[in-house]
Design an enzyme around this catalytic site. Structure first.
Site, PDB file in Angstrom:
ATOM      1  NE  ARG A 190      -2.960  -0.490   3.276  1.00 18.94           N
ATOM      2  CZ  ARG A 190      -4.006   0.124   4.025  1.00 18.94           C
ATOM      3  NH1 ARG A 190      -5.383   0.083   3.422  1.00 18.94           N
ATOM      4  NH2 ARG A 190      -3.735   0.234   5.263  1.00 18.94           N
ATOM      5  CG  ASP A 191       3.985   4.232   0.924  1.00 17.26           C
ATOM      6  OD1 ASP A 191       3.689   4.956   0.014  1.00 17.26           O
ATOM      7  OD2 ASP A 191       4.531   4.839   1.737  1.00 17.26           O
TER       8      ASP A 191
END
Length: 224
Positions: free
Chosen positions: A148-149
């Site tokens: 997610r990043d």
């Protein structure tokens, strides 16, 4: 002694074994070599102990709110449960600081590598790093985790020149592979993640969103 490293003074800290590292190795006595990044209430540093380097992410405990604590706990869980981080991970704490100690990657991250190369990498380099990054995302995806990043700063180069995925503070174990919250870096976020950020109530495939982010990373590496 730079901010955040009172935690490594002998006799002032407690260490919790969270993965492969043995507390007997004495990482709590590590010496700070260089501060790599500093922000209000935290820093990232390279530390040295017994001729072995490590990366320490250190937080001022007094400035840690519930979100930062949850992020740290989540990162430790991801590194331990999914066996994402090769080598070791150790968690140290004192009355004033908390530190997460992990492997140090001397090649730096892809953003620094790109800038040192004049802003772009060759097609051969991009292809090489693309495979390593894809393999890492496939591995964590098969275990139910979404990073997610994904961005150049979170893809680091180890001593052998291979790519390592780092910084799992925003990662999430997704039931059925689905996520319902938005986070990460806007420039590399998938469209469905942006939709959630704008208030659209949908769930999305976390692994697919990570792959979109990887595509954005590769585009930046090749075109600047």
């Amino acid at each position: 002694m730079p901010f955040g490293f009172d935690w490594c003074r002998r006799g002032t800290v407690r260490a919790a074994r969270t993965a492969a590292v043995d507390d007997d190795e004495g990482w709590l006595d590590a010496r700070c070599v260089d501060i790599l990044k500093r922000s209000p209430g935290s820093c990232v540093a390279c530390v040295l102990h017994k001729e072995r380097y490590a990366l320490a992410k250190v937080w001022d405990r007094r400035r840690m709110d519930s979100l930062k604590i949850a992020s740290l706990e989540n990162e430790v869980k991801a590194l331990r449960d999914a066996q994402i981080q090769r080598g070791f991970v150790a968690l140290a704490s004192s009355p004033d600081t908390v530190a997460l100690v992990t492997e140090y990657y001397p090649g730096g991250d892809l953003d620094r590598r790109r800038k040192r190369r004049g802003g772009v990498l060759t097609e051969a380099e991009v292809s090489f790093y693309a495979y390593d990054a894809w393999a890492a995302l496939k591995a964590i995806g098969s275990l139910g985790w979404a990073h997610r990043d994904v961005k150049p700063e979170n893809l680091c180069i180890d001593a052998r020149g291979n790519l390592r995925l780092v910084d799992f503070g925003l990662s999430k174990f997704c039931e059925g592979g689905r996520c319902r919250t938005a986070c990460g870096t806007v420039a590399f976020a998938a469209p469905e993640v942006c939709d959630v950020a704008l208030g659209i109530e949908i769930d999305y495939d976390g692994h697919a969103a990570d792959l979109w982010s990887l595509g954005c990373v590769l585009l930046e590496l090749k075109t600047g």
